[in-house]
Write a protein that holds these residues in place. Structure first.
Motif, short mmCIF file in Angstrom:
data_model
loop_
_atom_site.label_atom_id
_atom_site.label_comp_id
_atom_site.label_asym_id
_atom_site.label_seq_id
_atom_site.Cartn_x
_atom_site.Cartn_y
_atom_site.Cartn_z
N ASP A 29 0.73 -1.48 0.06
CA ASP A 29 -0.15 0.01 -0.28
C ASP A 29 1.01 0.94 0.13
N ARG A 30 0.89 2.55 -0.86
CA ARG A 30 1.39 3.66 -0.54
C ARG A 30 -0.29 4.84 -0.30
N LEU A 31 0.64 5.59 0.79
CA LEU A 31 -0.26 6.72 1.05
C LEU A 31 -0.26 8.42 0.47
N LEU A 32 -1.82 8.35 -0.28
CA LEU A 32 -1.64 9.54 -0.42
C LEU A 32 -1.71 11.22 -0.04
N GLN A 33 -0.65 11.51 0.26
CA GLN A 33 -0.64 12.96 1.23
C GLN A 33 -1.60 14.29 0.24
N PHE A 34 -2.76 14.07 1.52
CA PHE A 34 -3.74 15.49 0.78
C PHE A 34 -3.48 16.08 1.96
N ASP A 35 -3.41 17.66 1.23
CA ASP A 35 -3.02 19.38 1.76
C ASP A 35 -4.01 19.94 1.65
N PHE A 36 -4.41 20.03 2.61
CA PHE A 36 -5.77 21.06 2.75
C PHE A 36 -5.82 22.76 3.42
N THR A 37 -4.33 23.23 2.95
CA THR A 37 -4.29 24.15 3.59
C THR A 37 -4.44 25.37 2.31
N SER A 38 -4.44 26.48 2.15
CA SER A 38 -4.40 27.45 1.15
C SER A 38 -3.57 26.65 -0.28
N ASN A 39 -2.54 26.37 -0.21
CA ASN A 39 -2.00 26.16 -1.34
C ASN A 39 -2.31 24.90 -1.93
N ASN A 40 -3.38 24.25 -0.98
CA ASN A 40 -4.62 23.60 -2.44
C ASN A 40 -5.27 24.67 -2.99
N THR A 41 -5.17 24.63 -4.48
CA THR A 41 -5.48 25.50 -5.40
C THR A 41 -6.68 24.92 -6.60
N ARG A 42 -6.67 23.28 -6.51
CA ARG A 42 -6.80 22.90 -7.01
C ARG A 42 -8.57 22.29 -6.43
N LEU A 43 -8.95 22.36 -5.33
CA LEU A 43 -9.60 22.63 -4.79
C LEU A 43 -10.11 23.97 -4.02
N SER A 44 -12.00 24.19 -4.90
CA SER A 44 -12.39 25.52 -4.97
C SER A 44 -12.78 25.77 -3.64
N GLY A 45 -13.84 26.44 -3.52
CA GLY A 45 -14.02 26.79 -1.88
C GLY A 45 -15.19 25.49 -2.34
N GLU A 46 -15.81 26.14 -3.48
CA GLU A 46 -17.13 25.87 -3.85
C GLU A 46 -17.40 24.51 -3.54
N ASP A 47 -16.20 23.71 -4.43
CA ASP A 47 -16.10 22.18 -3.97
C ASP A 47 -16.44 21.49 -3.23
N ILE A 48 -15.29 22.25 -1.55
CA ILE A 48 -15.70 21.90 -0.46
C ILE A 48 -16.76 22.18 0.31
N ALA A 49 -17.14 23.41 0.13
CA ALA A 49 -18.53 23.66 0.82
C ALA A 49 -19.71 22.55 -0.09
N ASP A 50 -19.42 21.71 -0.84
CA ASP A 50 -20.56 21.26 -1.72
C ASP A 50 -20.10 19.40 -1.55
N THR A 51 -20.49 18.68 -0.38
CA THR A 51 -20.50 17.45 0.46
C THR A 51 -20.02 17.00 -0.43
N LEU A 52 -20.92 16.62 -1.66
CA LEU A 52 -21.25 15.55 -3.06
C LEU A 52 -20.07 15.54 -3.54
N LYS A 53 -19.46 16.77 -4.16
CA LYS A 53 -18.74 16.98 -5.09
C LYS A 53 -17.23 16.57 -4.17
N PHE A 54 -17.04 17.04 -2.86
CA PHE A 54 -16.15 17.25 -1.75
C PHE A 54 -15.47 15.48 -2.31
#
Length: 235
Positions: free
Chosen positions: A29-54
């Motif tokens: 197995d390998r682990l994917l490192q997620f970054d949920f700081t402001s450095n993550n510009t690939r995930l928009s605030g709108e996507d985060i607010a929508d649980t299905l999209k997130f």
């Protein structure tokens, strides 16, 4: 010796008494490192607010990476908590500092107790952005008191539990909840270590004001002392 040093020493000297929290095989197995700081510009605030999209975004990232699990979050300054008023404080600084480690995977992923102990408390923290079903275990480690918190579980995980119930090392404790029951998050486990519950039961802060980082570090240990995820397994 500080409590952090006591814990590190105990875990180093007693690895046979420590099990995995999820079914993770470092050989395959390998682990994917997620970054949920402001450095993550690939995930928009709108996507985060929508649980299905997130949730769809997280699932796609895991699938494209070929990883069963994602990882991250300990003492991370996250912008994503703007999705819920739960993390507003009514003051100048909202809560954005993530105190535990998140393990991202499919709903119904099994969760195991890494240490022997007993059930300290449990409850369904059922509001948008909260933990959802939560279990807290108490462990006595050669004189050191440690609590482990498991958040974002499914509701079935709380059935048949009782305060003081003995939990054995490696026992399946719970499962990841889906978005309808886990506090409206993409399926994941919030895993956190505390030395003092400060009188709380069934809940303990998992997010705090960033300016209070050093204060919270006093009571919150690094979950990787137990998880033992290495750089070689993280992509």
């Amino acid at each position: 010796m500080s409590k952090h040093e006591q814990l590190a020493t105990y875990l180093q000297n007693n690895r046979s008494k420590v099990s995995g929290v999820v079914d993770f095989d470092p050989g395959t197995d390998r682990l994917l490192q997620f970054d949920f700081t402001s450095n993550n510009t690939r995930l928009s605030g709108e996507d985060i607010a929508d649980t299905l999209k997130f949730s769809a975004w997280v699932s796609q990232e895991l699938r494209q990476s070929g990883c069963r699990y994602g990882i991250g979050g300990y003492m991370e300054h996250r912008t994503l908590y703007a999705r819920s008023k739960l993390f507003d404080t009514g003051g100048a600084e909202p809560r954005r500092l993530h105190l535990g480690t998140d393990i991202w995977a499919d709903a119904s992923t099994p969760v195991y107790a890494p240490l022997a102990g007993h059930v300290h408390s449990f409850q369904d923290n059922n509001s948008f952005g909260d933990y959802g079903p939560t279990i807290i275990l108490e462990h006595h480690l050669d004189g050191l008191l440690l609590y482990t918190l498991y958040g974002h579980l499914n509701r079935a995980s709380l059935q048949d539990l009782s305060i003081g119930q003995v939990i054995t090392q490696g026992q399946q404790l719970a499962q990841f909840g889906n978005i309808t029951e886990n506090g409206n998050w993409p399926p994941h486990l919030h895993f956190q270590l505390m030395f003092d519950m400060e009188g709380l039961a069934g809940d303990y802060p998992g997010v705090a004001p960033y300016s209070q980082t050093e204060h919270w570090r006093q009571n919150i240990a690094d979950p990787n002392l137990i998880l033992q995820f290495t750089a070689a397994t993280i992509i």
